[in-house]
Design a protein around this motif. Structure first.
Motif, PDB file in Angstrom:
ATOM      1  N   LEU A   1       2.971   6.015  -5.716  1.00  0.00           N
ATOM      2  CA  LEU A   1       2.887   5.693  -6.577  1.00  0.00           C
ATOM      3  C   LEU A   1       1.533   7.363  -7.110  1.00  0.00           C
ATOM      4  CD1 LEU A   1       2.882   5.240 -10.027  1.00  0.00           C
ATOM      5  CD2 LEU A   1       1.595   3.313  -9.568  1.00  0.00           C
ATOM      6  N   ALA A   2       0.500   7.223  -6.128  1.00  0.00           N
ATOM      7  CA  ALA A   2      -0.313   7.520  -6.393  1.00  0.00           C
ATOM      8  C   ALA A   2      -0.254   9.723  -6.006  1.00  0.00           C
ATOM      9  CB  ALA A   2      -1.459   8.077  -5.702  1.00  0.00           C
TER      10      ALA A   2
ATOM     11  N   ARG B   1       8.282  -1.915  -6.773  1.00  0.00           N
ATOM     12  CA  ARG B   1       7.828  -2.746  -5.689  1.00  0.00           C
ATOM     13  C   ARG B   1       8.658  -4.586  -4.951  1.00  0.00           C
ATOM     14  NH1 ARG B   1       3.475  -2.036  -9.633  1.00  0.00           N
ATOM     15  NH2 ARG B   1       1.856  -0.426  -8.756  1.00  0.00           N
TER      16      ARG B   1
ATOM     17  N   ARG C   1       6.996  -0.539 -11.354  1.00  0.00           N
ATOM     18  CA  ARG C   1       6.015  -1.777 -10.795  1.00  0.00           C
ATOM     19  C   ARG C   1       7.737  -2.601 -10.476  1.00  0.00           C
ATOM     20  NH1 ARG C   1       5.827  -4.779 -17.165  1.00  0.00           N
ATOM     21  NH2 ARG C   1       8.023  -3.844 -17.045  1.00  0.00           N
TER      22      ARG C   1
ATOM     23  N   ASN D   1       4.360   3.902 -13.681  1.00  0.00           N
ATOM     24  CA  ASN D   1       4.194   2.817 -13.402  1.00  0.00           C
ATOM     25  C   ASN D   1       5.084   1.778 -13.791  1.00  0.00           C
ATOM     26  OD1 ASN D   1       1.109   1.835 -12.657  1.00  0.00           O
ATOM     27  ND2 ASN D   1       0.908   4.206 -14.437  1.00  0.00           N
TER      28      ASN D   1
ATOM     29  N   GLU E   1       2.113   1.917  -3.823  1.00  0.00           N
ATOM     30  CA  GLU E   1       0.232   2.728  -4.257  1.00  0.00           C
ATOM     31  C   GLU E   1       0.327   3.803  -4.009  1.00  0.00           C
ATOM     32  OE1 GLU E   1      -1.372   0.664  -6.577  1.00  0.00           O
ATOM     33  OE2 GLU E   1       0.424  -0.445  -6.594  1.00  0.00           O
TER      34      GLU E   1
ATOM     35  N   PRO F   1       0.651  -1.221   0.196  1.00  0.00           N
ATOM     36  CA  PRO F   1      -0.301  -0.039  -0.012  1.00  0.00           C
ATOM     37  C   PRO F   1       1.022   1.477  -0.022  1.00  0.00           C
ATOM     38  CG  PRO F   1      -0.485  -1.549   1.480  1.00  0.00           C
ATOM     39  CD  PRO F   1       0.198  -1.749   1.204  1.00  0.00           C
TER      40      PRO F   1
END
Length: 595
Positions: free
Chosen positions: A270-271, A308, A305, A301, A267, A264
């Protein structure tokens, strides 16, 4: 006890260089993997660039890209190029994944062969000091972890880093300022990645230890289930198992928690980066801003990727290198049966001589002290004494399972160290008190899969021992599977099969270590007749518990605390009324009491 792996540096180049030697026969796969890693990194920004190109130049009325004219043709043409590029990239990723996995599996295969070969050549003293479970873990689990260095560790990490660099270069080529704005939240991700890596690494160690404890407990208690049930200890042992199982669950839950927090956060970062990109675009008047935003979203992205999973891959790499170090410790173990002898006589007559032999399993704690005796070819020597007197140690030295500290041992007047060790052992057959049978057929157990031994020879030996009829009554006869350690046979039946095994190898020297102690009286008479035939023409060493079985021995040695106390025939030693007389008297009294 479970092992406690210590924290290691992420990458040890000296270990990796040694590991690469195992990869050298498969260097073409290694080089192809590196080439594909570079190629995939280079083409990773191409698709964002094509989309940016389409949006900036392909949507206007006078759109023109390369040889394509008009918006429709530009969109169709770039889409076809994208599809072709996607197919090429997918094929390359498949080949990359296949090559890295195949490379790892080939290295694992070769390392496992070398490790097992090393283990089979270790001196027995290593098995006295090292738990069997530890060597099993080295050969199976640790080597399997080394596979991850290639398939999920180093090469994939290199590919991910190259991809990140390529994407960053492309983003900077469009707009360095915008790149810095988008990457402003990156320090948060770096900190989160570090703590995630540390947390997962610790949880991996806990899980590894928990699995080791669980395996050891289950293996030990399944083997000793008869004792557990005989003493009605099922509930207590179940509670202990439950505690170990809970620790295994808790260790895995900690690992799951680390992943549940980290992903999370990725993410969220990234947001945040995407939000900063939109904030920047809101104040721009550049007509090409739509293409830039789209390209940057795709690049972010592509950037996040690999981020992560890169921390997870670093942990995989680290655990693989720790496993690699453990395996190399086994391969570097110098305590092996060194075969420097070259003597290969056509015939071994079987004369055995021990001269002033001193031996200790632990330095200076001698279990044999100044042992000297001679057995002429074809004679039978019996060794008797209390438990722990050193009887079994003598036969372990004869076939070089251990090395003496002082003195010399000769066969046919030649030092046993001068014999080729495999030839030497092929001329000595040992029948032990604790017979070990493999989970295989009767035939495979008595021949030890030696294809030179025919079924006719096996049946002939079995008839000589008197066990042929019993074998034929088993389901499948000689093909009957005796299961692990011969669990489907009685102790006496296992002992009889070990006699067949010894006969088939036609040894020059036959060693019987308490060979009739697990056999009932009826079977003992049967075996004694077979022994008389087995020892005919062979030098024989008989370690006897039942003194009645050694009356015909040419010579009897009485051992006590590693020292020879008496030597003579059965009648001579009884007349002396010394140690042998006392042993004989004690055993005779026990037999009378039993009657």
């Amino acid at each position: 006890m479970s092992e406690q792996p210590k924290a290691k540096k992420i990458f040890d180049f000296s270990l990796f260089r040694r590991l690469l030697r195992f990869a050298s026969p498969y260097k073409s796969k290694f080089y192809w993997s590196l080439f594909l890693a570079i190629f995939l990194a280079v083409i990773s920004p191409v698709r964002p660039w094509l989309i940016q190109l389409t949006m900036n130049k392909g949507l206007s009325k006078d759109a023109a890209v390369w040889f394509l004219k008009g918006p429709r043709n530009v969109i169709i043409g770039v889409t076809i190029i994208q599809l072709v590029l996607l197919i090429i990239e997918s094929v390359c990723r498949f080949v990359f994944s296949f090559y890295t996995s195949a490379l790892g599996q080939n290295v694992v295969k070769d390392m496992r062969v070398d490790t097992y070969k090393k283990i089979t050549h270790l001196n027995l003293s290593q098995y006295d000091k090292t738990p069997i479970g530890t060597l099993t873990t080295r050969t199976i689990n640790d080597i399997e972890s080394i596979n991850d260095i290639f398939s999920d560790g180093l090469i994939p990490i290199v590919a991910d880093l190259l991809s990140i660099i390529a994407v960053l270069i492309y983003m900077c080529s469009i707009d360095c300022k915008l790149t810095l704005i988008c990457l402003a939240p990156l320090p948060l991700l770096i900190v989160a990645t570090y703590y995630f890596k540390e947390a997962v690494n610790k949880s991996f160690i806990r899980v590894r230890n928990a699995v080791a404890n669980l395996n050891a407990f289950v293996q030990e208690h399944l083997t000793g289930m008869a004792i557990v049930q005989a003493f009605a200890a099922e509930k207590r042992e179940f509670n202990k198992f439950n505690d170990i199982n809970k620790e295994h669950r808790n260790a895995n839950v900690r690992s799951v928690f680390a992943y549940s927090v980290f992903f999370p956060i990725v993410e969220l970062v990234l947001a945040l980066s995407t939000g900063l990109l939109v904030w920047w675009a809101a104040g721009e008047q550049n007509p090409q801003v739509a293409g830039i935003i789209t390209a940057f979203i795709l690049c972010l992205n592509l950037l996040f990727r690999p981020l992560r999973v890169i921390a997870d891959k670093f942990n995989t790499l680290q655990m693989g290198m720790i496993a690699c170090e453990r395996v190399f410790k086994v391969l570097d173990n110098p305590d092996t049966a060194v075969n420097i002898g070259t003597y290969l006589p056509e015939i071994v007559s079987g004369k055995v001589e021990f001269k002033n032999v001193w031996f200790a399993y632990v330095e200076e704690q001698y279990v044999l002290k100044d042992i000297s005796f001679t057995i002429n070819a074809g004679e039978t020597l019996a060794i008797v004494g209390h438990t722990g007197s050193g009887k079994t140690s003598i036969i372990s030295l004869l076939n070089r399972l251990y090395h003496i500290q002082k003195g010399s041992i000769k066969i046919d007047d030649v030092l046993i160290d001068d014999f080729d060790i495999f030839y030497l052992r092929s001329k000595i057959a040992v029948v032990l008190q604790d017979v070990f049978l493999f989970s295989a057929s009767v035939y495979d157990n008595v021949t030890l899969r030696n294809t030179d031994i025919t079924k006719e020879k096996v049946e002939e030996a079995a008839k000589l021992i008197g066990i042929h009829d019993f074998i034929m009554r088993l389901p499948g006869g000689y093909d009957y599977n005796v299961m692990e350690r011969g669990s489907t046979l009685s102790l006496g039946q296992r002992q009889l099969l070990s006699f067949v095994r010894a006969l088939l190898f036609d040894p020059a020297i036959l060693v019987l270590d308490e060979a009739t102690s697990s056999v009932d009286t009826e079977s003992e008479h049967l075996i004694q007749k077979a022994i008389d035939k087995m020892i005919a023409g062979r030098t024989s060493i008989v370690i006897a518990h039942r003194l009645s079985t050694i009356r015909k021995a040419n010579k009897i040695i009485v051992l006590d605390k590693g020292v020879i106390k008496e030597v003579g025939t059965h009648d001579e030693l009884l007349q002396k009324q010394g140690h042998y007389y006392q042993l004989h008297k004690m055993q005779f009294e026990k037999q009378e009491q039993a009657v």
